[in-house]
Scaffold this active site. Structure first.
Site, PDB file in Angstrom:
ATOM      1  N   HIS A  21       0.853  -1.192   0.000  1.00 17.73           N
ATOM      2  CA  HIS A  21       0.000   0.000   0.000  1.00 17.73           C
ATOM      3  C   HIS A  21       0.890   1.243   0.000  1.00 17.73           C
ATOM      4  CE1 HIS A  21      -3.666   2.275   0.574  1.00 17.73           C
ATOM      5  NE2 HIS A  21      -3.085   2.935   1.556  1.00 17.73           N
ATOM      6  N   ASP A 136      -8.575   1.608   1.178  1.00 20.78           N
ATOM      7  CA  ASP A 136      -8.218   2.529   2.258  1.00 20.78           C
ATOM      8  C   ASP A 136      -9.056   3.802   2.329  1.00 20.78           C
ATOM      9  OD1 ASP A 136      -6.695   2.969   4.545  1.00 20.78           O
ATOM     10  OD2 ASP A 136      -5.225   4.189   3.491  1.00 20.78           O
TER      11      ASP A 136
END
Length: 972
Positions: A21, A136
Site C-alpha cells: 500500500h 483505504d
C-alpha cells in the site's frame, strides 16, 4: 452456506495476494517515498517474480509506477515487466493514478485520474484493469462502483465501512454482494463487490522487511515491525497464525475461496526477504493440505475472483445506497475530513474547472485553424501537467486534508504549477487569434471571457479595476451594462460587475478604459456606481425584539428581508410559488477536546465535538451595496464586541437581469461568499441556516456530484452529532411538502441537519491535540488560514428547484474564465469570424469533456497489440486528431416527468468546426475498450427477474454514467 453440490466442509483454497500500500502523499512527499522505498519495491518485486514462477504481485497506484517506469527502469527490467504482465503474474488492479477518496472527490475528477492511469497501461502493455482495490478510502460511495462498471471492471473491492455494519455483514456472510450503484442504470452497470473483513488489507505477523527508513528516523525503527526469519524451529508458530487467520475469515464468506491480502503500508521494499520466508510457510502448509483441509497459493485479484465467479453462487443485490459516513468505532466518526484543509479542497476544484475549460479551448483551437505562434505539442504538455496534478490530489490522503503540512505544500505546488501552465496556454490561444496591436489607452484592460459550458450562459462576471470612472465596450464597440463599487476585500480597488451573455464554448471581448473628462460630453453611458448603506453593529445577546424592522433586497425571483434588530437574514419570499420562508443564518462553532487523556479528540480524520455548536460571534455589522445589476449584502461577524476585524463575513448577492435576457439561472439564486478565519484553536466552524420548513430532520446530499442520497437523522448511543454529518461535494437540500432549500457548493464540505428545518455546513477547522502518534509524524491540523468558500442558495418548489439544481451546479462549477490583458498588449479586430461557431446542447445534456488526450496507440486492439510486440522501444507521437467526448444526461430516473426523458443529440452540433469527422467510436468510460468488445462478467443474483437496465449507449465516446431509465442519448 457453500454452493450447491459442494461438500459440507470443502477444502479451503487460500489466495495469498501480495501487495504494497503506497500512499501518494500522506506522511511523506512523493519524491521522498520514491527515494526511500517505492523504487525498491518495484525493483525487488520484479526480480523475485522473475526468479520464481509461482509468485504473484498486484500493482495499484500508477503515479508511482509511471515515475519508476519512466525514470528508473532499465531495458532489461522493462522486458521482465512485459513478460510478467503477459503471463498474468504481475497484475495491475484499479489502474488509476491514485487510490482516490470516495467522499469529497468529484466524479469528473475520479474519471480523470482513472483515464490517466488506464491510458498509460493500455498504451504501454495493452492491458485494461478489470478489478478495483479501493481498500483505504474512508467510506465507500455508490458512485465508484458505477464508474468502475462503466470502465469495464468485473469486481470491486472495498474495506472501510461502518464498524457495526461490517460486524453484522460478517455474521450473516454478506460481505460479498452485487452492487447496483446507480438508481437509473440499475442492473445494467451492476458490479460484484467484496468487502474486506475486519483484518482489512494488512496481514499482521508476516512482514520480514521491516519499516522503511525515512530521513530523520532512527535506523533501529526498521526492526520495530520486522518478524524473525522462518526456521524449522518456529515454522509451526507461523503456520498456526496463518491457518487460524484463514479459518476465521472463511466463516464470513459463502464460498470455499479465501482472499488473504499479504502486505500493508510501504511493504515489499525487500521482496527477497518477504518471498523467501513466505515460500517456506506455504510449502509447509501445502504439504499438510489434507490434514489442514486447505491449500495456499500466491495469486492476483483476478485469480481469486475467477474462482469465486466459477462457483455460480446466487448473490444478494445492494441498491444505490452508499457506505457513508464511516465510523471505526462508536467514538470515532470519520466525518471531520469532509472539511479538513478547506483551502486545498477549494484549490483542487478550481484547478479541475480550469482544466475543463482549457481542454475544450485547446481542442477547438488545434482542430480548427492553422497555428501561427503556438506549438500544439507544447500546449498538450501544459494540459498533461495539470491532468497529473488534479489526478494526484484525488488521493485519499490528499484532498481529504489527512496529510502532514509539507505534503500539503507539495500538492499546492503541483496544482499551482499546472494551473500556471494552462493559464499560459489559454493566453497563447487568445494571442494567436488576436495579434499584438498597440492600444491607445494606457492603464486600460482587454478582457476575453470564455464560456466552457455547451449552453448559452447569461451571468455577471466580476473584474477588479483600480479606477471608479470606467468605460467598457464589447467587441463591436458598443457600451456594455455594468456596475462599479468599492471592492469588498481591497480598499483601494473597485469591483466592476459586467452582465454578459455567452454562447456555448464561445468568447466575448471587452475593453475597459479609464474614463476621461472629455468623454463625459459624448453622452456615452457609463457604468452605474453602486450606493452603499451602512447599518450600525448589533449585539447578539441584546436582540430582544426580532423582525420589528425589515429591509427588503429583491430581484425578479426573490425578496430577501433583513432584520435591522439583529442585522441577520429574516426571511425570503420566492415569487414564483408566492411563498415566504422564514430563514436566518449565523456562524457557530463546535468546541473540541485537545487532551487524549480526557477522552476522544477531533483530528484531521474524525469529528468529535465536546457538545452542541455555540454561536461564534458577539456582534454583527451590515452594509447593503445596491446597484442596477447586483445588490450585495455584507454582514461582518465579530467574535468579540471590540474586535477591529471580523472573524466571519457573508457576502450575499442578488442579480438582476434585464428583460429579454436568458437569465433564469442568474435570477434564481442567492450567491454567497464567505470569509472564515483565522479560527481559534480547537474550533470547527459552521454556517447554520435555520428555517421554519418542516423537514423532519431529513437531509439530501450528493455522492461526488453525481446522484443524491437521502440522509435521515439517526440517534446513536454516542457521537450522534458527528455521525449525522455527510459529505457535500456539490449540493445538498432540505425540503418540506411545498418548498425546498438547495445549497450548491464550489468545493467539498461536511453537511448536516441537526434540527428540524436546519442545514449546517462545516466550512473550516483548526485543531491540535497531544496524541503522541500524530505529534511524532506531524499530522496535525493547526490551520490558521483564512478561507473563502462559496455557496449558492436556491429556494422554491420541488418542481422548480429540481429543474434548476443540475444546471445551476454546473454554472457554479464551470463559471466563465476571464483573461485580462493590458490594452497595449492586445486588441481584438472585429467580432470574430476567426472564432468557431457556438455549441449548444439540449438543456438536459452536459458536455462532460471535450479534449485531445494525446493517445499514442491505435484504437484497434489487435493492431495495438501487434505494434507492442513488434517495437517497444519506438516512441510514437501523440495523435492530435483523436478527440475524447463524453456527454452526460443530467437527470435521474423519475426525478422529473419531463426532464428525465431520453434526449436526442445531433453530434454535428458538438463536433462542428473540428474538421472532417472520419469515425465515431463508442468507448468505455476511460477510453480503452471498444464497447462492442467489452464483455463484463454477469453474476447470478437473488432477484433474477429484475429489469437489467437499458440498452447500451450508442452515441457517446466514451460511454458516460447516464442517469435516465432508457436509451438516454440516441443518434440523430
Amino acid at each position: 452456506m457453500w454452493p450447491l453440490g459442494a461438500l459440507s466442509e470443502p477444502q479451503l483454497r487460500v489466495f495469498v495476494v501480495p501487495h504494497s500500500h503506497m500512499d501518494v502523499g500522506w506522511l511523506h512527499t512523493v519524491q521522498e517515498s520514491m527515494q526511500v522505498y517505492v523504487t525498491n519495491v518495484y525493483n525487488s518485486v520484479v526480480e523475485e517474480l522473475t526468479l520464481e514462477k509461482k509468485r504473484r504481485f498486484i500493482v495499484v497506484e500508477q503515479e508511482y509506477f509511471r515515475l519508476w517506469w519512466d525514470g528508473v527502469t532499465s531495458d532489461t527490467q522493462k522486458g521482465q515487466v512485459h513478460q510478467l504482465v503477459a503471463e498474468g503474474r504481475l497484475e495491475f488492479v484499479l489502474g488509476g493514478q491514485v487510490m482516490h477518496d470516495e467522499a469529497v472527490t468529484h466524479f469528473d475528477d475520479q474519471i480523470l485520474q482513472l483515464t490517466e492511469g488506464h491510458g498509460f497501461l493500455y498504451e504501454t502493455f495493452g492491458v485494461r484493469p478489470q478489478f478495483s482495490w479501493q481498500v483505504d478510502p474512508f467510506g465507500a460511495s455508490s458512485t465508484t462502483p458505477t464508474l468502475f462498471a462503466l470502465a469495464g471492471f468485473n469486481a470491486h473491492v472495498i474495506s472501510r465501512i461502518d464498524y457495526n455494519l461490517k460486524e453484522a455483514m460478517q455474521d450473516t456472510r454478506e460481505l460479498q454482494f452485487v452492487w447496483r450503484g446507480s438508481r437509473s442504470l440499475s442492473a445494467q452497470q451492476e458490479i460484484f463487490t467484496h468487502v474486506l473483513d475486519q483484518f482489512s488489507y494488512c496481514s499482521e505477523g508476516f512482514n520480514w522487511d521491516g519499516e522503511a527508513i525515512f530521513p530523520g528516523t532512527s535506523p533501529n525503527d526498521m526492526y520495530l515491525q520486522m518478524q524473525i526469519p522462518v526456521t524449522k524451529d518456529n515454522i509451526q508458530i507461523f503456520t498456526s497464525l496463518l491457518v487460524r487467520s484463514v479459518l476465521t475469515r472463511a466463516t464470513w464468506f459463502r464460498t470455499p475461496h479465501v482472499l488473504w491480502p499479504w502486505g500493508c503500508d510501504r511493504q515489499f521494499f525487500n521482496a527477497s526477504l518477504q518471498f523467501a520466508n513466505m515460500d517456506i510457510i506455504m510449502d509447509y502448509i501445502n504439504s499438510e493440505a489434507s490434514e489442514l483441509s486447505l491449500s495456499v497459493e500466491y495469486a492476483t485479484l483476478g485469480d481469486y475472483f475467477r474462482a469465486v465467479h466459477s462457483d455460480q453462487v446466487s448473490w444478494q443485490v445492494r441498491d444505490h445506497r452508499d457506505f457513508l459516513p464511516y465510523s471505526s468505532d462508536m467514538h470515532h466518526a470519520w466525518t471531520g475530513f469532509y472539511a479538513s484543509r478547506s483551502g486545498l479542497k477549494g484549490l483542487a476544484r478550481r484547478a479541475s474547472s480550469l482544466l475543463y475549460a482549457g481542454e475544450s479551448m485547446f481542442t477547438r483551437y488545434v482542430l480548427s485553424a492553422p497555428h501561427r505562434f503556438l506549438d500544439p505539442a507544447w500546449g498538450l504538455q501544459q494540459l498533461q501537467q495539470l491532468r497529473w496534478a488534479v489526478s494526484e490530489v484525488q488521493h485519499h490522503d490528499a484532498i481529504t486534508g489527512t496529510h502532514v503540512p509539507r505534503v500539503g505544500d507539495m500538492f499546492v505546488e503541483h496544482l499551482s504549477t499546472g494551473m500556471e501552465g494552462v493559464h499560459k496556454l489559454m493566453a497563447s490561444i487568445i494571442q494567436d487569434r488576436s495579434p499584438a496591436h498597440s492600444g491607445p489607452e494606457p492603464g486600460g484592460h482587454f478582457a476575453v471571457v470564455y464560456n466552457p459550458l455547451a449552453w448559452t450562459v447569461t451571468t455577471i462576471i466580476t473584474l477588479t479595476v483600480g479606477f471608479p470612472n470606467v468605460s467598457i465596450t464589447d467587441e463591436s464597440g458598443h457600451p456594455v451594462l455594468a456596475q462599479v463599487q468599492p471592492s469588498k476585500e481591497m480598499p483601494s480597488a473597485y469591483d466592476l460587475y459586467v452582465l454578459t451573455t455567452i454562447p456555448g464554448l464561445s468568447y466575448r471581448h471587452y475593453s475597459i478604459r479609464p474614463r476621461r473628462s472629455s468623454q463625459e460630453k459624448t453622452g456615452e453611458p457609463e457604468p452605474f456606481v453602486a450606493k452603499t448603506m451602512q447599518f450600525g453593529g448589533r449585539l447578539r445577546r441584546s436582540a430582544r425584539q426580532v423582525g420589528g424592522s425589515l429591509v427588503p433586497v429583491n430581484n425578479d425571483c426573490y425578496i430577501v428581508f433583513l432584520d435591522l434588530d439583529t442585522n441577520l437574514m429574516h426571511s425570503v419570499w420566492e415569487r414564483q410559488s408566492n411563498r415566504k420562508v422564514y430563514m436566518t443564518q449565523q456562524f457557530m462553532e463546535y468546541h473540541t477536546n485537545s487532551d487524549v487523556r480526557k477522552g476522544p479528540v477531533s483530528d484531521n480524520y474524525v469529528f468529535t465535538p465536546s457538545g452542541a455548536a455555540e454561536p461564534a460571534w458577539e456582534a454583527v455589522r451590515m452594509e447593503i451595496v445596491e446597484g442596477p445589476l447586483v445588490t450585495e449584502i455584507r454582514q461582518y461577524f465579530h467574535r468579540k464586541v471590540n474586535d477591529s476585524e471580523p472573524t466571519f463575513t457573508i457576502y450575499s448577492r442578488l442579480a438582476r437581469s434585464p428583460q429579454g435576457s436568458d437569465g433564469e439561472l442568474l435570477c434564481h439564486r442567492i450567491e454567497q461568499e464567505y470569509r472564515v478565519g483565522p479560527l481559534e484553536l480547537n474550533r470547527e466552524a459552521i454556517l447554520r441556516t435555520s428555517t421554519k420548513l418542516n423537514t423532519g430532520r431529513v437531509l439530501h446530499s450528493d455522492n461526488n456530484g453525481y446522484q443524491v442520497q437521502r440522509r435521515p437523522y439517526r440517534d446513536y448511543k454516542s457521537n450522534t452529532i458527528a455521525r449525522n454529518y455527510y459529505p457535500m461535494v456539490q449540493s445538498a437540500f432540505i425540503q418540506s411538502r411545498h418548498s425546498r432549500l438547495v445549497l450548491l457548493s464550489e468545493q467539498a464540505h461536511g453537511v448536516s441537519s441537526q434540527g428540524n428545518g436546519q442545514v449546517e455546513v462545516m466550512l473550516h477547522r483548526r485543531l491540535w491535540n497531544n496524541d503522541e502518534w500524530a505529534l511524532h509524524d506531524g499530522l496535525t491540523l493547526n490551520d490558521s488560514s483564512v478561507v473563502h468558500p462559496v455557496l449558492w442558495l436556491l429556494l422554491g418548489s420541488r418542481a422548480l428547484t429540481s429543474g434548476l439544481r443540475q444546471r445551476s451546479r454546473l454554472a457554479l462549477q464551470h463559471r466563465p474564465v476571464v483573461m485580462l490583458r493590458q490594452l497595449s498588449e492586445i486588441v481584438p479586430r472585429g467580432s470574430g469570424s476567426r472564432w468557431q461557431e457556438a455549441v449548444t446542447l439540449p438543456s438536459r445534456v452536459h458536455l462532460q469533456i471535450l479534449s485531445i488526450p494525446g493517445w499514442k496507440y491505435s484504437s484497434n486492439h489487435t493492431e495495438h497489440l501487434r505494434t507492442l510486440q513488434k517495437d517497444r522501444k519506438h516512441e510514437p507521437k501523440a495523435d492530435l486528431r483523436r478527440v475524447l467526448l463524453r456527454l452526460q444526461h443530467l437527470y435521474e430516473v423519475d426525478q422529473d416527468p419531463v426532464l428525465s426523458r431520453p434526449v436526442t443529440v445531433n453530434l454535428r452540433s458538438v463536433l462542428g468546426g473540428l474538421g472532417s469527422v472520419v469515425s465515431v467510436e463508442e468507448r468505455s468510460l476511460t477510453g480503452t475498450w471498444d464497447v462492442n468488445e467489452m464483455r463484463r462478467w454477469t453474476w447470478s443474483t437473488r432477484d433474477p427477474h429484475h429489469h437489467r437496465g437499458p440498452g447500451s449507449l450508442v452515441l457517446i465516446w466514451p460511454r458516460v454514467p447516464s442517469q435516465t431509465p432508457a436509451l438516454p442519448l440516441r443518434p440523430v
